[in-house]
Write a protein that holds these residues in place. Structure first.
Motif, short mmCIF file in Angstrom:
data_model
loop_
_atom_site.label_atom_id
_atom_site.label_comp_id
_atom_site.label_asym_id
_atom_site.label_seq_id
_atom_site.Cartn_x
_atom_site.Cartn_y
_atom_site.Cartn_z
N LYS A 248 3.05 24.81 16.30
CA LYS A 248 1.59 24.92 16.33
C LYS A 248 1.05 25.44 15.01
O LYS A 248 0.05 24.94 14.49
CB LYS A 248 1.15 25.86 17.47
CG LYS A 248 1.08 25.23 18.84
CD LYS A 248 0.45 26.20 19.81
CE LYS A 248 0.28 25.58 21.19
NZ LYS A 248 -0.37 26.53 22.14
N ASP A 252 -1.45 23.31 12.44
CA ASP A 252 -2.82 23.75 12.64
C ASP A 252 -3.69 23.33 11.45
O ASP A 252 -3.24 23.33 10.30
CB ASP A 252 -2.87 25.27 12.81
CG ASP A 252 -4.14 25.74 13.48
OD1 ASP A 252 -5.00 24.90 13.78
OD2 ASP A 252 -4.28 26.97 13.71
N THR A 253 -4.93 22.99 11.73
CA THR A 253 -5.87 22.58 10.67
C THR A 253 -6.03 23.71 9.65
O THR A 253 -6.23 24.87 10.02
CB THR A 253 -7.23 22.24 11.29
OG1 THR A 253 -7.06 21.19 12.23
CG2 THR A 253 -8.21 21.81 10.21
N ASN A 255 -3.64 24.47 7.45
CA ASN A 255 -2.31 24.93 7.01
C ASN A 255 -1.53 23.83 6.31
O ASN A 255 -0.30 23.87 6.23
CB ASN A 255 -1.51 25.46 8.20
CG ASN A 255 -2.04 26.79 8.69
OD1 ASN A 255 -2.87 27.42 8.03
ND2 ASN A 255 -1.57 27.24 9.84
N ARG A 361 -2.67 32.56 13.42
CA ARG A 361 -3.80 32.79 14.32
C ARG A 361 -3.34 33.12 15.75
O ARG A 361 -2.21 32.79 16.15
CB ARG A 361 -4.70 31.55 14.37
CG ARG A 361 -5.29 31.15 13.02
CD ARG A 361 -6.26 29.99 13.19
NE ARG A 361 -7.00 29.69 11.97
CZ ARG A 361 -6.73 28.69 11.15
NH1 ARG A 361 -5.71 27.86 11.42
NH2 ARG A 361 -7.45 28.49 10.07
N SER A 363 -4.14 31.61 18.28
CA SER A 363 -3.84 30.36 19.00
C SER A 363 -2.38 29.95 18.88
O SER A 363 -1.91 29.08 19.62
CB SER A 363 -4.74 29.23 18.48
OG SER A 363 -4.56 29.04 17.08
N HIS A 364 -1.65 30.56 17.95
CA HIS A 364 -0.23 30.26 17.80
C HIS A 364 0.64 31.14 18.70
O HIS A 364 1.84 30.90 18.82
CB HIS A 364 0.21 30.47 16.34
CG HIS A 364 -0.65 29.74 15.36
ND1 HIS A 364 -0.91 30.23 14.09
CD2 HIS A 364 -1.35 28.58 15.45
CE1 HIS A 364 -1.71 29.39 13.45
NE2 HIS A 364 -1.98 28.38 14.26
#
Length: 645
Positions: A248, A252-253, A255, A361, A363-364
């Motif tokens: 992820k 991810d946008t 990265n 983040r 989200s990871h």
């Protein structure tokens, strides 16, 4: 106290999700939450009050037995002077052994005053030693020394001499590391180096406890493209008290600048602090295909990892090879466990609009238990790759093909130089990869050895060395493999692992000698080369039958190919004729005649074995004619000289 603890356990097993979480003393009594083998999820901020300093319940949240804390997308600032307690262990450690860490906590204001909320720096003052003999919640703050060796005292003593950060992209040069000392000098989201405690060979299992304010939110880590042919790395890691999913993170946008992730490794059996005697290096991980099925636990998309060949560094960044370091079998890298440190490595070209940062983040974050497939704190197994001492019974060979359907199709090659240094390399297959550079599929080499092997990838005038080569599979494809030789060397190329291979046969093609040597199949002997000094970057290719790059297509069954690839050896010391048939041509017969034309040995229907032997101890000394006939009626002749005393 007991009622509060039992209430906390009941609460977490019935409803372990909170919008916000506040833990404070209750009527002057310590209050804490004990998270055992489950996840505590908090959407917004956590506010922790300070329990009794030095007591058995000093922390406000305890994560134990894979207990983890995850916070949501609000990225709220955590607050308070209280602590979360989370542990990680190193089972092979001693006073000489480096590990790379990333703290899941920062200072909560206990070591300083006047701090507000949010993520704060980490320092050795936030490290504790558990006291399981007292209780599951008891711990004592570690002691420190500026001396060379950490000690197994009570409490343990950590040497501050070996605490370093690496916050700006650079190479292994000593000057790129920044000493932490005993202060709070590791910024949140950045990793740090630390050596273990106690003398031993190889060492012991040591549990460390991190106590402080739990990290939350986003962390921006700078990366840079290779410079002067050298990769640039930045020491970071998992900054949360939970696991993170590196697939992820990678995709991810924002990265897109990330090329690969490197894991530090060393020979922890060497009792030395010196660069010149401590072999170490970096393994390389890339994620492969992006995982888009929404199920991270199904075993798909675990990525690809290659171990390091050890070498000795100098303070100026130079190196020399080490004669130890069989590649580790540990491939579990996708889910980084708590406190795992690693290097971010920038890709070879940056988008002009890129900001030069990789973001970690919330989200990871994922609740993923350490020890499950794909999540192991990097603890390598060290062996010696010497031909004389290696236990080959533990090696995976090309004759045993992994059948795990979930794993990425790949072939793993070892290039072994002078029976000592081993370079671990992988060709991984994906329909989304190409023959050029593919982000997420190609992993930059972590070492520039004087004698080395690699896959040259990129434009002809700007090719870089890679140890992981992702490509789409096509039959009749040639993949270049390069060798860089400092002194005349014996090179052994072994295919040691095949996972769901999309090919039937793989060969090493030598475009100068125009020979094909088979790499896979039952009982295939190693491919050996003797190479003089130089760089061989356009001579050797891994070949899967056929033609993609305009090179000559081999007719494996032609008379010339048979004559070239089938070899004979009259081994008079053990009285046998040996025949090697690496391409497994089907043989109808083998006959041996003396010089008068008398048939002395006759074998029929030999099949397609790769090796044959015939006893010659009953023959008189002299010259004999050996005649092989293939199923295509091609005849191969050989003259054998037999000496029987």
């Amino acid at each position: 106290m007991k009622n509060l603890l039992l209430f906390s356990i009941f609460l977490l097993t019935t409803a372990n999700i909170f919008a916000q979480l506040r833990v404070r003393k209750n009527s002057g009594n310590d209050t804490y939450i004990y998270v055992d083998n489950t996840v505590l999820f908090v959407e917004q901020e956590i506010s922790l009050g300070r329990n009794t300093p030095g007591g058995n319940t000093e922390a406000s949240i305890y994560l134990r037995n894979n207990g983890q804390l995850i916070q949501g997308s609000s990225n709220s600032n955590n607050r308070g002077r209280g602590q979360i307690s989370v542990q990680q262990n190193t089972p092979v450690t001693n006073a000489y052994a480096y590990y790379y860490w990333c703290s899941p906590v920062g200072d909560s204001g206990y070591l300083t005053t006047g701090q507000g909320g949010g993520n704060k720096n980490f320092g050795v003052g936030l490290l504790y030693e558990p006291q399981p003999g007292t209780s599951e919640t008891a711990a004592q703050q570690v002691a420190t020394t500026s001396g060379l060796n950490g000690l197994t005292t009570s409490p343990i003593t950590v040497s501050t001499r070996w605490l370093y950060t690496f916050e700006s992209p650079g190479t292994e040069r000593e000057g790129n590391y920044t000493a932490m000392g005993g202060g709070l000098n590791a910024p949140p989201g950045f990793g740090f180096t630390m050596k273990g405690v106690g003398e031993g060979n190889p060492g012991h299992d040591q549990v460390y406890e991190f106590r402080g304010r739990p990290n939350n939110g986003s962390f921006a880590i700078p990366v840079a493209a290779p410079s002067g042919g050298e990769s640039q790395m930045t020491l970071t890691g998992n900054p949360y008290p939970s696991a993170i999913d590196l697939n992820k993170l990678f995709y991810d946008t924002g990265n897109e600048e990330l090329n690969s992730i490197w894991y530090y490794d060393e020979d922890r059996t060497v009792p030395s602090h010196y660069y010149s005697t401590k072999p170490f290096g970096y393994g390389v991980w890339v994620p492969g295909d992006e995982d888009v099925d929404g199920d991270p636990s199904n075993g798909n998309n675990m990525g690809v990892y290659t171990s390091t060949p050890f070498k000795y560094y100098t303070s100026g960044g130079g190196s020399s090879p080490a004669n130890t370091g069989t590649p580790s079998s540990d491939q579990n890298k996708r889910f980084a466990p708590i406190a795992q440190g690693f290097m971010f490595v920038g890709k070879n070209t940056f988008n002009p609009s890129a900001d030069g940062f990789v973001n970690i983040r919330n989200s990871h974050r994922i609740f993923y238990k350490e020890g499950d497939p794909g999540s192991v704190f990097h603890k390598p197994v060290i062996n010696n790759s010497s031909e004389e001492t290696a236990d080959r019974s533990t090696w995976t060979t090309g004759s045993s093909i992994a059948s795990t359907n979930n794993r990425t199709p790949l072939m793993r090659l070892w290039a072994i130089f002078d029976k000592a240094v081993t370079r671990d390399m992988v060709i991984a297959f994906s329909d989304d990869a190409t023959d050029g550079y593919d982000r997420g599929y190609d992993g930059l080499s972590a070492q520039d050895l004087h004698t080395d092997a690699y896959f040259p990838i990129g434009p002809d005038n700007d090719r870089l060395p890679y140890v992981i080569n992702g490509t789409n599979y096509e039959p009749e494809k040639y993949i270049p493999i390069a060798f860089k030789i400092r002194n005349t060397s014996l090179v052994e190329l072994r295919l040691v692992e095949e996972v769901n291979p999309p090919y039937e046969r793989a060969y090493l093609y030598d475009s100068v000698e125009n020979t094909y040597k088979q790499l896979n199949g039952t009982n295939i002997a190693r491919v050996t080369l003797t190479l003089t000094p130089g760089t061989y970057d356009d001579r050797f290719f891994i070949f899967f039958r056929g033609n993609r790059r305009g090179l000559p297509v081999p007719d494996i069954n032609s008379e010339n190919a048979l004559t070239t690839n089938v070899s004979f050896f009259q081994n008079n010391s053990i009285k046998q004729l040996e025949i090697r048939n690496p391409e497994a041509h089907s043989l109808k017969s083998a006959s041996v005649y003396d010089m008068s034309g008398k048939l002395v040995i006759s074998e029929r229907n030999l099949g397609d074995n790769t090796n044959y032997s015939f006893y010659t101890g009953n023959l008189s000394s002299g010259v004999y004619l050996v005649k092989l006939i293939t199923e295509n009626d091609i005849v191969i002749d050989y003259k054998a000289v037999v000496h029987n005393k």
